[in-house]
Design an enzyme around this catalytic site. Structure first.
Site, PDB file in Angstrom:
ATOM      1  CB  CYS A   1      -0.847   0.050   1.269  1.00 30.32           C
ATOM      2  SG  CYS A   1      -1.927  -1.354   1.475  1.00 30.32           S
TER       3      CYS A   1
ATOM      4  CB  CYS B   1      10.784 -12.762   1.472  1.00 29.21           C
ATOM      5  SG  CYS B   1      11.577 -11.245   0.991  1.00 29.21           S
TER       6      CYS B   1
ATOM      7  CB  CYS C   1      10.943  -3.944   3.501  1.00 25.61           C
ATOM      8  SG  CYS C   1      10.671  -4.922   2.010  1.00 25.61           S
TER       9      CYS C   1
ATOM     10  CB  CYS D   1      13.107  -7.008   7.031  1.00 29.68           C
ATOM     11  SG  CYS D   1      12.167  -8.549   6.854  1.00 29.68           S
TER      12      CYS D   1
ATOM     13  CE1 TYR E   1       7.807  -5.490  -9.061  1.00 29.87           C
ATOM     14  CE2 TYR E   1       7.021  -6.356  -6.983  1.00 29.87           C
ATOM     15  CZ  TYR E   1       6.780  -5.990  -8.283  1.00 29.87           C
ATOM     16  OH  TYR E   1       5.539  -6.114  -8.815  1.00 29.87           O
TER      17      TYR E   1
ATOM     18  CB  SER F   1      10.389  -3.518 -11.325  1.00 32.69           C
ATOM     19  OG  SER F   1      10.059  -4.802 -11.774  1.00 32.69           O
TER      20      SER F   1
ATOM     21  CG  ASP G   1      12.324 -10.655 -13.933  1.00 37.38           C
ATOM     22  OD1 ASP G   1      12.009  -9.551 -13.457  1.00 37.38           O
ATOM     23  OD2 ASP G   1      11.482 -11.498 -14.304  1.00 37.38           O
ATOM     24  CG  ASP G   2      12.105  -7.528 -10.145  1.00 32.55           C
ATOM     25  OD1 ASP G   2      11.383  -8.395  -9.645  1.00 32.55           O
ATOM     26  OD2 ASP G   2      11.694  -6.712 -11.002  1.00 32.55           O
TER      27      ASP G   2
ATOM     28  N   GLY H   1      -0.239   0.076  -5.094  1.00 32.45           N
ATOM     29  CA  GLY H   1      -1.546  -0.510  -4.818  1.00 32.45           C
ATOM     30  C   GLY H   1      -2.559  -0.036  -5.830  1.00 32.45           C
TER      31      GLY H   1
ATOM     32  CG  ASN I   1       2.991   0.672   3.365  1.00 37.72           C
ATOM     33  OD1 ASN I   1       4.050   1.149   2.998  1.00 37.72           O
ATOM     34  ND2 ASN I   1       2.650  -0.576   3.055  1.00 37.72           N
ATOM     35  N   GLY I   2       1.594  -1.625   5.770  1.00 35.31           N
ATOM     36  CA  GLY I   2       2.264  -2.606   6.610  1.00 35.31           C
ATOM     37  C   GLY I   2       1.311  -3.720   6.978  1.00 35.31           C
TER      38      GLY I   2
ATOM     39  CB  CYS J   1       6.293 -10.737   3.139  1.00 37.84           C
ATOM     40  SG  CYS J   1       6.435  -9.170   4.009  1.00 37.84           S
TER      41      CYS J   1
HETATM   42 FE1  SF4 Z   1      10.432  -7.031   2.780  1.00 37.01          FE
HETATM   43 FE2  SF4 Z   1      10.772  -9.637   2.428  1.00 37.01          FE
HETATM   44 FE3  SF4 Z   1      11.019  -8.547   4.866  1.00 37.01          FE
HETATM   45 FE4  SF4 Z   1       8.635  -8.715   3.683  1.00 37.01          FE
HETATM   46  S1  SF4 Z   1       9.914 -10.436   4.358  1.00 37.01           S
HETATM   47  S2  SF4 Z   1       9.465  -6.945   4.793  1.00 37.01           S
HETATM   48  S3  SF4 Z   1       9.156  -8.375   1.532  1.00 37.01           S
HETATM   49  S4  SF4 Z   1      12.322  -8.191   3.067  1.00 37.01           S
END
Ligand code: SF4
Length: 457
Positions: free
Chosen positions: A10, A443, A244, A440, A250, A291, A353-354, A36, A110-111, A390
């Site tokens: 978002c 993922c 993140c 973070c 991306y 992207s 590609d990303d 979004g 957002n989150g 995520c």
């Molecule tokens: Fe970002 Fe991946 Fe962490 Fe989610 S899990 S906040 S997409 S780095």
């Protein structure tokens, strides 16, 4: 990813102290549309009352001049939504506005909260009635229950109970409060326009207005704005911050600044590191637009190979229907992309590609490039394998659906039918993110900074 979209999350936008607050918010949301596309909403405040308009669809579908004329006030918050929690339904469109004991309170989020299910269950057991299925509404319930006098104190009390990712904008009749969670999962930055304060998920929203980027709102920082004043306070700190890192890969636009860094610069570094880690004997570098464009440029620069535009993206794709009898095979990819045969024919390609999510779309894209005459295809991915969902506001599929969870890199290469496949290493990604550390990367790594809290059995 460019060819197989991960659900964006978002965007939020806010403004305080501008005669045309609703219009500026509309423009800000317009430039954040990439985050979004399901719905959009704006709430304005004129010191005495708030007004709201929300709808399903793109920002331009939801807001026209007549609608904006009905939203007077010098302060506003806005939101564009891709559902990460809660189904796509009218009631879930943000901002969400509720009546509280001394007026109204609206919120844009957002989150994703990691403890919303147990919190919601507890509140429902205590008699709370929820109007939406979003985690955001739990924050409003908590704030409404607080006995504190000031709005900002009520918000601090509410946030003491929630865990996870939140970049939030609250609007009452006479105050706007911006707050970012102590880990700083999602970006949020501060800008200025002719003396008005601006807040946005990404700085590209300031540029469209002719505004100025001021700075990133820090993890755990809360800023309270009235028309004329701005005060800052801090939430209790987290053990560490975790913005993140996928935003760089991306989500964010390359012309934005997030976490104080220019996305374009980081994305180029991703491409350069990818070229160093996985060089290829090839004739040209191409990207899967849009992207991956910047990372592909970085790859071309570092490898000395020519960058060519040879996949063209149709930006006007809606819901394309298929005629009876028409072949469905690869149709979804053909609607979105077309290959420039003259550039590709007989060439050895590096395709940047990303990310790869399920792998199904990448496979179709590879087929399209082969049909256009590509001699060799060396697929390079500017992030590590996405192997985990995520919990912090991004719609990544389940473990079972993620190809990197089911197959080795060599098995993925075979499945995609490419001559070689190389992913950027996690170390390479973190090095490219540079000053922003720690981040973070759950993922990719599976190291979740905040666990998902489930309901008790
Ligand atoms: Fe970002 Fe991946 Fe962490 Fe989610 S899990 S906040 S997409 S780095």
């Amino acid at each position: 990813m460019a060819s197989e979209r991960i659900g964006h999350h978002c965007a939020v936008f806010g403004i305080v102290g501008h005669e045309a607050a609703a219009y500026q918010t509309y423009l800000g949301l317009y430039s954040l549309q990439h985050r979004g596309q399901e719905s959009a909403g704006i709430v304005t405040a004129d010191g005495e009352r708030t007004r709201i308009h929300r709808g399903m669809g793109l920002v331009d579908d939801v807001f026209g001049p007549e609608v904006l004329d009905r939203l007077p006030g010098r302060s506003a918050i806005g939101h564009t939504r891709y559902s990460t929690t809660g189904a796509s339904m009218q009631a879930n469109i943000q901002p969400i506005r509720v009546n509280v004991r001394d007026g109204t309170l609206a919120v844009a989020h957002n989150g994703n909260l990691t403890n919303s299910r147990p919190l919601r269950a507890r509140m429902a057991a205590e008699g709370a009635i929820f109007q939406t299925t979003t985690d955001t509404e739990t924050i409003l319930h908590l704030a409404a229950r607080s006995q504190a006098e000031l709005l900002e104190d009520r918000i601090v009390e509410a946030l003491a109970e929630v865990r996870g990712a939140y970049s939030l904008l609250f609007l009452s009749e006479d105050k706007l409060v911006a707050v970012r969670d102590p880990r700083g999962f999602r970006p949020l930055c501060l800008g200025e326009l002719d003396g008005a304060h601006l807040i946005a998920s990404e700085s590209c929203a300031f540029d469209i207005l002719g505004g100025r980027y001021v700075r990133e709102i820090e993890p755990g920082e809360m800023i309270v704005f009235t028309d004329g004043t701005m005060t800052t306070r801090r939430l209790p700190p987290a053990p560490q911050t975790n913005p993140c890192v996928f935003e760089f890969v991306y989500f964010s636009r390359p012309d934005s600044r997030i976490y104080g860094e220019k996305v374009d610069k980081v994305r180029r570094r991703l491409g350069k590191r990818l070229a160093a880690e996985h060089p290829a004997e090839a004739d040209i570098v191409i990207s899967v637009p849009d992207s991956s464009n910047t990372a592909a440029l970085g790859f071309a620069q570092a490898s000395g190979l020519r960058f060519e535009i040879s996949l063209i993206r149709n930006h006007y794709v809606g819901r394309t229907f298929i005629q009876p009898g028409q072949s469905r095979r690869d149709f979804d990819v053909r609607v979105k992309f077309n290959a420039v045969e003259g550039v590709i024919k007989g060439k050895r390609l590096v395709v940047v590609d990303d990310s790869i999510v399920r792998g199904t779309t990448s496979r179709k894209l590879v087929r399209m490039l082969r049909e256009a005459g590509a001699r060799e295809i060396h697929l390079r991915i500017s992030s590590p394998p996405v192997a985990n969902p995520c919990y912090y506001g991004v719609d990544i599929p389940t473990h079972a659906e993620l190809i990197a969870n089911r197959m080795s890199v060599e098995e993925i290469r075979e499945y995609l039918e490419v001559d070689s496949l190389g992913y950027l290493s996690l170390e390479g990604l973190l090095a490219a993110a540079g000053e922003v550390s720690p981040v973070c990367d759950a993922c990719f790594s599976g190291n979740y900074p905040v666990p998902l809290e489930k309901l008790e059995d």
